[in-house]
Design a protein around this motif. Sequence first.
Motif, PDB file in Angstrom:
ATOM      1  N   GLY A   1     -10.006  15.039  21.119  1.00  0.00           N
ATOM      2  CA  GLY A   1      -8.624  14.987  21.582  1.00  0.00           C
ATOM      3  C   GLY A   1      -7.814  13.981  20.782  1.00  0.00           C
ATOM      4  O   GLY A   1      -8.197  13.581  19.687  1.00  0.00           O
TER       5      GLY A   1
ATOM      6  N   ILE B   1      -6.402  10.458  20.093  1.00  0.00           N
ATOM      7  CA  ILE B   1      -6.838   9.073  20.328  1.00  0.00           C
ATOM      8  C   ILE B   1      -5.737   8.225  20.985  1.00  0.00           C
ATOM      9  O   ILE B   1      -6.031   7.265  21.691  1.00  0.00           O
ATOM     10  CB  ILE B   1      -7.325   8.431  19.000  1.00  0.00           C
ATOM     11  CG1 ILE B   1      -8.187   7.188  19.275  1.00  0.00           C
ATOM     12  CG2 ILE B   1      -6.151   8.096  18.072  1.00  0.00           C
ATOM     13  CD1 ILE B   1      -8.908   6.656  18.039  1.00  0.00           C
TER      14      ILE B   1
ATOM     15  N   ALA C   1      -6.855   4.421  11.454  1.00  0.00           N
ATOM     16  CA  ALA C   1      -7.218   4.625  10.049  1.00  0.00           C
ATOM     17  C   ALA C   1      -5.948   4.399   9.234  1.00  0.00           C
ATOM     18  O   ALA C   1      -5.212   5.332   8.933  1.00  0.00           O
ATOM     19  CB  ALA C   1      -7.773   6.034   9.844  1.00  0.00           C
TER      20      ALA C   1
ATOM     21  N   GLY D   1      -1.044  11.380   9.420  1.00  0.00           N
ATOM     22  CA  GLY D   1      -2.278  11.564  10.175  1.00  0.00           C
ATOM     23  C   GLY D   1      -2.319  10.721  11.436  1.00  0.00           C
ATOM     24  O   GLY D   1      -1.323  10.578  12.149  1.00  0.00           O
ATOM     25  N   VAL D   2      -3.494  10.161  11.695  1.00  0.00           N
ATOM     26  CA  VAL D   2      -3.675   9.401  12.935  1.00  0.00           C
ATOM     27  C   VAL D   2      -2.788   8.154  12.946  1.00  0.00           C
ATOM     28  O   VAL D   2      -2.323   7.717  14.004  1.00  0.00           O
ATOM     29  CB  VAL D   2      -5.178   9.094  13.158  1.00  0.00           C
ATOM     30  CG1 VAL D   2      -5.707   8.038  12.205  1.00  0.00           C
ATOM     31  CG2 VAL D   2      -5.447   8.708  14.603  1.00  0.00           C
TER      32      VAL D   2
ATOM     33  N   ALA E   1       0.585   9.127  14.176  1.00  0.00           N
ATOM     34  CA  ALA E   1       0.511   9.436  15.614  1.00  0.00           C
ATOM     35  C   ALA E   1       0.458   8.145  16.437  1.00  0.00           C
ATOM     36  O   ALA E   1       1.120   8.026  17.479  1.00  0.00           O
ATOM     37  CB  ALA E   1      -0.711  10.304  15.900  1.00  0.00           C
TER      38      ALA E   1
ATOM     39  N   ALA F   1     -12.081   9.590  13.050  1.00  0.00           N
ATOM     40  CA  ALA F   1     -12.989   9.852  11.918  1.00  0.00           C
ATOM     41  C   ALA F   1     -12.335   9.283  10.650  1.00  0.00           C
ATOM     42  O   ALA F   1     -11.701  10.007   9.871  1.00  0.00           O
ATOM     43  CB  ALA F   1     -13.267  11.336  11.797  1.00  0.00           C
TER      44      ALA F   1
ATOM     45  N   THR G   1     -11.590  10.699   6.747  1.00  0.00           N
ATOM     46  CA  THR G   1     -11.941  12.124   6.576  1.00  0.00           C
ATOM     47  C   THR G   1     -10.740  13.050   6.518  1.00  0.00           C
ATOM     48  O   THR G   1     -10.898  14.262   6.378  1.00  0.00           O
ATOM     49  CB  THR G   1     -12.873  12.608   7.698  1.00  0.00           C
ATOM     50  OG1 THR G   1     -12.148  12.588   8.943  1.00  0.00           O
ATOM     51  CG2 THR G   1     -14.106  11.745   7.805  1.00  0.00           C
TER      52      THR G   1
ATOM     53  N   ILE H   1      -6.590  12.622   5.085  1.00  0.00           N
ATOM     54  CA  ILE H   1      -5.867  12.483   3.826  1.00  0.00           C
ATOM     55  C   ILE H   1      -6.741  11.809   2.758  1.00  0.00           C
ATOM     56  O   ILE H   1      -6.643  12.123   1.580  1.00  0.00           O
ATOM     57  CB  ILE H   1      -4.570  11.667   4.072  1.00  0.00           C
ATOM     58  CG1 ILE H   1      -3.656  12.409   5.057  1.00  0.00           C
ATOM     59  CG2 ILE H   1      -3.829  11.408   2.763  1.00  0.00           C
ATOM     60  CD1 ILE H   1      -2.632  11.520   5.759  1.00  0.00           C
ATOM     61  N   TYR H   2      -7.639  10.905   3.149  1.00  0.00           N
ATOM     62  CA  TYR H   2      -8.458  10.155   2.184  1.00  0.00           C
ATOM     63  C   TYR H   2      -9.654  10.951   1.667  1.00  0.00           C
ATOM     64  O   TYR H   2     -10.345  10.488   0.751  1.00  0.00           O
ATOM     65  CB  TYR H   2      -8.903   8.814   2.777  1.00  0.00           C
ATOM     66  CG  TYR H   2      -7.836   7.730   2.732  1.00  0.00           C
ATOM     67  CD1 TYR H   2      -6.529   8.018   2.322  1.00  0.00           C
ATOM     68  CD2 TYR H   2      -8.125   6.417   3.086  1.00  0.00           C
ATOM     69  CE1 TYR H   2      -5.553   7.032   2.277  1.00  0.00           C
ATOM     70  CE2 TYR H   2      -7.162   5.422   3.050  1.00  0.00           C
ATOM     71  CZ  TYR H   2      -5.872   5.734   2.638  1.00  0.00           C
ATOM     72  OH  TYR H   2      -4.920   4.734   2.595  1.00  0.00           O
TER      73      TYR H   2
ATOM     74  N   ASP I   1     -10.699  17.704  15.993  1.00  0.00           N
ATOM     75  CA  ASP I   1     -10.993  19.148  15.970  1.00  0.00           C
ATOM     76  C   ASP I   1     -12.457  19.364  16.330  1.00  0.00           C
ATOM     77  O   ASP I   1     -13.263  18.435  16.291  1.00  0.00           O
ATOM     78  CB  ASP I   1     -10.679  19.722  14.587  1.00  0.00           C
ATOM     79  CG  ASP I   1     -11.399  18.955  13.498  1.00  0.00           C
ATOM     80  OD1 ASP I   1     -12.621  19.131  13.344  1.00  0.00           O
ATOM     81  OD2 ASP I   1     -10.734  18.149  12.811  1.00  0.00           O
TER      82      ASP I   1
HETATM   83  P1  ADP Z   1      -7.443   8.899   6.481  1.00  0.00           P
HETATM   84  O1  ADP Z   1      -6.224   8.588   5.668  1.00  0.00           O
HETATM   85  O2  ADP Z   1      -8.286   7.680   6.769  1.00  0.00           O
HETATM   86  O3  ADP Z   1      -8.228  10.044   5.922  1.00  0.00           O
HETATM   87  P2  ADP Z   1      -6.213  10.613   8.533  1.00  0.00           P
HETATM   88  O4  ADP Z   1      -5.318  10.169   9.602  1.00  0.00           O
HETATM   89  O5  ADP Z   1      -5.646  11.491   7.478  1.00  0.00           O
HETATM   90  O6  ADP Z   1      -6.873   9.290   7.924  1.00  0.00           O
HETATM   91  O7  ADP Z   1      -7.458  11.376   9.158  1.00  0.00           O
HETATM   92  C1  ADP Z   1      -8.533  10.744   9.814  1.00  0.00           C
HETATM   93  C2  ADP Z   1      -9.025  11.632  10.938  1.00  0.00           C
HETATM   94  O8  ADP Z   1      -8.160  11.469  12.065  1.00  0.00           O
HETATM   95  C3  ADP Z   1      -9.042  13.134  10.627  1.00  0.00           C
HETATM   96  O9  ADP Z   1     -10.259  13.670  11.120  1.00  0.00           O
HETATM   97  C4  ADP Z   1      -7.848  13.656  11.436  1.00  0.00           C
HETATM   98  O10 ADP Z   1      -8.063  15.004  11.846  1.00  0.00           O
HETATM   99  C5  ADP Z   1      -7.887  12.740  12.627  1.00  0.00           C
HETATM  100  N1  ADP Z   1      -6.663  12.640  13.437  1.00  0.00           N
HETATM  101  C6  ADP Z   1      -5.374  12.901  13.109  1.00  0.00           C
HETATM  102  N2  ADP Z   1      -4.560  12.675  14.156  1.00  0.00           N
HETATM  103  C7  ADP Z   1      -5.344  12.251  15.180  1.00  0.00           C
HETATM  104  C8  ADP Z   1      -5.109  11.867  16.535  1.00  0.00           C
HETATM  105  N3  ADP Z   1      -3.875  11.862  17.064  1.00  0.00           N
HETATM  106  N4  ADP Z   1      -6.180  11.493  17.301  1.00  0.00           N
HETATM  107  C9  ADP Z   1      -7.421  11.484  16.776  1.00  0.00           C
HETATM  108  N5  ADP Z   1      -7.723  11.820  15.519  1.00  0.00           N
HETATM  109  C10 ADP Z   1      -6.687  12.209  14.726  1.00  0.00           C
END
Ligand code: ADP
Length: 161
Positions: free
Chosen positions: A7, A9, A20, A30-31, A34, A113, A116, A118-119, A149
Motif C-alpha cells: 500500500g 507508505i 527514499a 516517486g515515494v 508522495a 523498496a 528500486t 527511479i534509481y 505493487d
Molecule cells: P528511488 O529513487 O529510490 O528508486 P522511488 O520513489 O522511485 O525511489 O521508488 C522506490 C519504491 O517506492 C518503488 O518500489 C516505488 O514503486 C515505491 N513507491 C512509490 N510511491 C510509493 C508510496 N506512496 N508508498 C510506498 N511505496 C511507494
Amino acid sequence: MIRVWQGDITTLDVDAIVNAANASLLGGGGVDGAIHRAAGPGLLAECRTLGGCPTGEARITGGHKLKARHVIHTVGPVWKGGDAGEAELLASAYRNSLALAREHGLTSIAFPAISTGIYGFPADQAARIAATTIRDHGDGLTVTLVAFDSATAQLLAEALS
Ligand code: ADP
C-alpha cells in the motif's frame, strides 16, 4: 519483527516512515514526492535546514501532517550495473536508518523498496538486501517493508522466507 505490507507508505501510523530521498533532500518524484505531498510544506522547510545527505546515510525530521511521528530520509544508490558498490550502499541506507531510529528511541519503522524505482536497482536483489540487513540490524524494532505493487510484495515475502 518484520512484516510485508502492500500500500501507500504515507498512510502508516508508525514512529517513522523512511523516505527514499535524493541527496539534496529537497524533494523528488516517486515515494519522495508522495511523502512531501502528504506531510505538507513544513517537511520541505525542515529538510532545507539539513544541507543534504550523502548516499548510504540517513537524516531524521518530524512527520508534520503525516500520521507517522518522524520521517527518516535516506539516499539509496543509483543502479550503475552492480560494480559501483551499489549493494553495500543499499545495505548501508537500511542500516543507518535503523540505527537512527534506535538512537531516537523509536520502536516502529516502515521502509519503501529503496532504490528500486527511479534509481533502477533490480527489485529481487534489493529485496534480499533489505531482508538480510533488517534481520541483522533490526533488533528491538518492529519493521514494515512496504510494497507499492504486488510484484514487489511477493519479492519481499520470498526474501524473508
Ligand atoms: P528511488 O529513487 O529510490 O528508486 P522511488 O520513489 O522511485 O525511489 O521508488 C522506490 C519504491 O517506492 C518503488 O518500489 C516505488 O514503486 C515505491 N513507491 C512509490 N510511491 C510509493 C508510496 N506512496 N508508498 C510506498 N511505496 C511507494
